[in-house]
Design a protein around this motif. Structure first.
Motif, short mmCIF file in Angstrom:
data_model
loop_
_atom_site.label_atom_id
_atom_site.label_comp_id
_atom_site.label_asym_id
_atom_site.label_seq_id
_atom_site.Cartn_x
_atom_site.Cartn_y
_atom_site.Cartn_z
N PRO A 122 0.86 -1.09 -0.15
CA PRO A 122 0.11 0.09 0.12
C PRO A 122 0.81 1.31 0.05
N LYS A 123 0.44 2.18 -0.84
CA LYS A 123 1.18 3.53 -1.17
C LYS A 123 2.61 3.07 -1.79
N GLY A 124 3.14 1.87 -2.01
CA GLY A 124 4.18 1.62 -2.68
C GLY A 124 4.61 2.38 -3.93
N ILE A 125 3.71 2.85 -4.31
CA ILE A 125 4.23 3.62 -5.83
C ILE A 125 5.38 4.68 -5.61
N LYS A 126 5.03 5.38 -4.44
CA LYS A 126 6.12 6.38 -3.98
C LYS A 126 7.45 5.67 -3.81
N LEU A 127 7.38 4.54 -3.21
CA LEU A 127 8.76 3.92 -2.85
C LEU A 127 9.29 3.34 -4.14
N PHE A 128 8.54 2.73 -5.00
CA PHE A 128 8.76 2.32 -6.24
C PHE A 128 9.66 3.00 -7.16
N ALA A 129 8.72 4.50 -7.30
CA ALA A 129 9.46 5.70 -8.05
C ALA A 129 10.76 6.17 -7.81
N VAL A 130 10.94 6.16 -6.26
CA VAL A 130 12.07 6.55 -5.58
C VAL A 130 13.14 5.69 -5.85
N ASN A 150 0.85 13.45 -7.46
CA ASN A 150 0.16 12.26 -6.79
C ASN A 150 -0.50 11.51 -8.03
N LYS A 151 -0.02 11.20 -8.98
CA LYS A 151 -0.41 10.66 -10.15
C LYS A 151 0.17 9.13 -10.45
N LYS A 152 -0.52 8.14 -9.73
CA LYS A 152 0.33 6.91 -9.78
C LYS A 152 0.44 6.43 -11.20
N GLY A 153 -0.52 6.56 -11.95
CA GLY A 153 -0.46 5.85 -13.39
C GLY A 153 0.59 6.44 -14.16
N LEU A 154 0.68 8.01 -14.02
CA LEU A 154 1.57 8.52 -14.66
C LEU A 154 3.16 8.23 -14.23
N ALA A 155 3.20 8.05 -12.88
CA ALA A 155 4.67 7.65 -12.27
C ALA A 155 5.06 6.43 -13.06
N VAL A 156 4.05 5.39 -13.17
CA VAL A 156 4.49 4.18 -13.90
C VAL A 156 4.90 4.29 -15.15
N LEU A 157 4.14 5.10 -16.01
CA LEU A 157 4.47 5.46 -17.32
C LEU A 157 5.79 5.93 -17.37
N PHE A 158 6.13 6.87 -16.41
CA PHE A 158 7.36 7.68 -16.54
C PHE A 158 8.71 6.93 -16.27
N CYS A 159 8.33 5.66 -15.28
CA CYS A 159 9.29 4.69 -15.11
C CYS A 159 9.68 3.63 -16.20
N ILE A 160 8.63 3.33 -16.98
CA ILE A 160 8.75 2.76 -18.19
C ILE A 160 9.41 3.47 -19.37
N LEU A 161 9.10 4.79 -19.54
CA LEU A 161 9.97 5.67 -20.32
C LEU A 161 11.26 5.68 -19.74
N GLN A 162 11.23 5.84 -18.61
CA GLN A 162 12.83 6.11 -17.99
C GLN A 162 13.52 4.90 -18.30
N PHE A 163 13.06 3.59 -18.31
CA PHE A 163 13.76 2.72 -18.74
C PHE A 163 14.04 2.55 -20.06
N LEU A 164 13.07 2.86 -21.00
CA LEU A 164 13.55 3.20 -22.35
C LEU A 164 14.51 4.32 -22.49
N ALA A 165 14.53 5.26 -22.13
CA ALA A 165 15.18 6.39 -22.14
C ALA A 165 16.73 6.02 -21.58
N MET A 166 16.93 5.13 -20.71
CA MET A 166 18.29 4.77 -20.10
C MET A 166 18.67 3.52 -21.11
N THR A 167 17.95 2.91 -21.80
CA THR A 167 18.24 1.93 -22.74
C THR A 167 18.92 2.63 -23.84
N TRP A 168 18.00 3.69 -24.41
CA TRP A 168 18.43 4.52 -25.61
C TRP A 168 19.96 5.03 -25.17
#
Length: 127
Positions: A38-46, A99-117
């Motif tokens: 619960p509330k793990g999205i912040k910990l995940f993003a950080v 405080n947008k969980k879905g946006l945080a997950v999307l940005f993490c995915i984009l973060q992964f793709l950007a790091m790969t690039w």
């Protein structure tokens, strides 16, 4: 001389590269595991963002911080660097200010793709 990689022995540089890189992987995995709390999205993003920063910082031990920064902002990888840094910041903004969980997950995915690039920009003809 502190910002020059040559002040450290090759063995020391490789050791600290490995420590930072492994710490980055551990942070990313830990962040993913914490996502399900619960509330793990912040910990995940950080933790995911810290993992990427640690992995990125690990190469400073091989190249030296100044050489790393110069390489990051060379014209051939400037866009990849800026996109990667943008998604690192946007991920944290999404969880702490917007405080947008879905946006945080999307940005993490984009973060992964950007790091790969960004990482592929160091391999000739890989992009």
């Amino acid at each position: 001389k502190v910002l020059d990689a040559s002040t450290l022995s090759f063995g020391t540089r490789v050791k600290w590269f490995a420590i930072c890189f492994v710490a980055g992987i551990v942070c990313s995995i830990l962040g993913t595991a914490l996502l399900w709390l619960p509330k793990g999205i912040k910990l995940f993003a950080v933790f995911y963002t810290l993992g990427n920063i640690a992995a990125l910082a690990s190469t400073c031990f091989l190249m030296g911080p100044l050489k790393q920064l110069k390489a990051m902002f060379e014209p051939k990888r400037l866009v990849a660097t800026l996109v990667m840094l943008l998604f690192l910041v946007l991920t944290l903004c999404a969880v702490f200010w917007w405080n947008k969980k879905g946006l945080a997950v999307l940005f993490c995915i984009l973060q992964f793709l950007a790091m790969t690039w960004y990482s592929l920009s160091y391999i000739p003809y890989a992009r």
